[in-house]
Design a protein around this motif. Sequence first.
Motif, short mmCIF file in Angstrom:
data_model
loop_
_atom_site.label_atom_id
_atom_site.label_comp_id
_atom_site.label_asym_id
_atom_site.label_seq_id
_atom_site.Cartn_x
_atom_site.Cartn_y
_atom_site.Cartn_z
N LYS A 95 0.81 -1.22 0.00
CA LYS A 95 0.00 0.00 0.00
C LYS A 95 0.84 1.27 0.00
O LYS A 95 0.52 2.26 -0.67
CB LYS A 95 -0.89 -0.03 1.24
CG LYS A 95 -1.73 1.21 1.50
CD LYS A 95 -2.50 1.01 2.81
CE LYS A 95 -3.42 2.16 3.11
NZ LYS A 95 -4.16 1.94 4.38
N ASN B 3 -6.17 3.05 12.41
CA ASN B 3 -7.57 3.09 12.03
C ASN B 3 -8.39 3.45 13.27
O ASN B 3 -8.65 2.60 14.13
CB ASN B 3 -8.01 1.74 11.46
CG ASN B 3 -9.42 1.75 10.92
OD1 ASN B 3 -10.32 2.31 11.51
ND2 ASN B 3 -9.62 1.09 9.78
N ASP C 8 -6.37 -2.99 6.62
CA ASP C 8 -6.97 -3.38 5.33
C ASP C 8 -7.01 -4.89 5.15
O ASP C 8 -8.02 -5.46 4.73
CB ASP C 8 -6.18 -2.75 4.17
CG ASP C 8 -6.11 -1.24 4.25
OD1 ASP C 8 -6.69 -0.66 5.18
OD2 ASP C 8 -5.46 -0.63 3.38
#
Length: 592
Positions: free
Chosen positions: A77, A310, A336
């Motif tokens: 990512k 998160n 994720d």
Amino acid sequence: MTESLDRSCPAPPSRRAVLAGAGAGVLAAAVLPGGAARAAETPLGEYDVVVVGSGAAGMTAALTAAGRGLSVLVVEKAPTFGGSAARSGAGIWLPNNSVILGAGVPDTPQKAAQYLSAVVGPEVPADRQQAFLSNGPRMLDFVMAHSPLRFRFMDGYSDYYPNLPGGLPNGRSIEPDQIDGNVLGAELAHLNPAYMPVPAGMVVFSQDYKWLNLAAVSAKGLAVSTECLARGTKAALRGEKPLTMGQALAAGLRAGLSRAGVPVWLNSPLVDLVQEGGAVTGVVVEKGGVRGTVRARKGVVIGSGGFEHNAAMRAQYQQQPIGTQWSVGAKENTGDGIRAGQRAGAALALMEDAWWGPSIPLPGEPYFCLAERTLPGGLIVNGAGTRFVNEAAPYSDVVHVMYEKDRAATGSHIPAWLIVDQNYRNKYLFKDILPTLPFPDAWYDAGAARKAWTWDALAGQIGVPAGALRATLGRFNAQAWNGADPDFHRGDTAYDHYYTDPNVTPNSCLAPVWAPPFYAFRIVPGDLGTKGGIVTDARARALRADGSVIRGLWAAGNASAAVMGHSYAGAGSTIGPAMTFGYVAANDIADA
């Protein structure tokens, strides 16, 4: 939302597995009924194995799969590779590996099994514990055979619970040896930077920091500082770009992947998993602004890290107060891979826990305290102005106590305050601030630090009762003069003494706090990353809540529920198992 202090949130989930709530998890956005990919999804290739994440777990899995003759792709990512491992000190806890046995460490499989079982308890299945212990040494030898990485024994860095059966006071941890970054060529520019950069002109290993902290008061500390400078000078004269710690680990693994011809796609976040007939058969990723599918003929390994950044997931699963801004994990770690695994049907566990550590919320980035809370001449107090913990205990334990006592409503324990005096300040490095030098004004402006000339004035600045703080300091000082801490047993184990001053007697952990001015530092529950995620078996296969295997899906590292359970066996209990189960996953795929 980056931080929440809302204490009205529901209680955190239990320690049992948190079950997936998304049903079968077939990717609606990428897969039509029956598993046919939508025409709008661009085919991006086909490999035997797709690895999600380029941290220690992911790159070890990819290196192993390539070494077993499989075609492999790594998707990452971030615009950099290395993840949280590259930012770390890269201690690696691996019992019975060839490096520590070669150094004469008296380890045995029986001792290691006895110790790990005592540390993690029955919550982690015995076969997973054994899989880690038996495969760890093999993994390390494989990595050394297929990359430029070599390792050093961290002599004297005790297991965190050396008094438990099988514990070793001299430790089992290793760290990467020095690597020349030139081995990566242009790819070196894509290495995730370190959490704390090594001082310019020096080559510093994790184990050196113990002595660099003491350079002003210890002959050995001064000698180690000189050695670090000499290493840096030698490297410069040879035209090298010296890397140590997490930088060396990530660079060495990446160099191994380059040699094996394994592509690493940066800036390519995972969107979801592709499932066909109940099996994971590939991934959907964003690459160059294009959303497409990559088919995995044999399997997908999720090594994408935790969910420490998160805020919504932390609010859902973890106790308050919590803050994403208190974590030093890689900022791209937003869960994720965990969420994709959950949508595919995987059970989750340990989501309420993390690799905790007392941290100072400095402006810009938190500081994860190791030596600072352990060195003699300091103590930690709660909002009532009293001690509540052995400050030198394993860092994860200190935060567990902060949360447990904060919930008990006997006085606020979050934030807590680390208090030191000028005598301490004149002797020891604090973060990267040399002894005697003033702390940056920004620390005070941000409320992370306070300074006063009397105990009462300091109490007023940090909002604790002056009388209680006076009583606490009086009792602590009396105990420090005697060299014993009957209240919290600071100094009772070899681990307690690792980051301390051997010149201080009779207890290198304890010295009185008496010389003004006095300093206080705000302590919050920081972390190196979260430790909850996809439930896996001894072969690193993802499991559903009923214990059945999700075909085609494996997980390792902080995207999986930690083999350490709610505890922490020694320095490197994050990276050692991450690499090991990456290795286990790849071998399981290759053996199928």
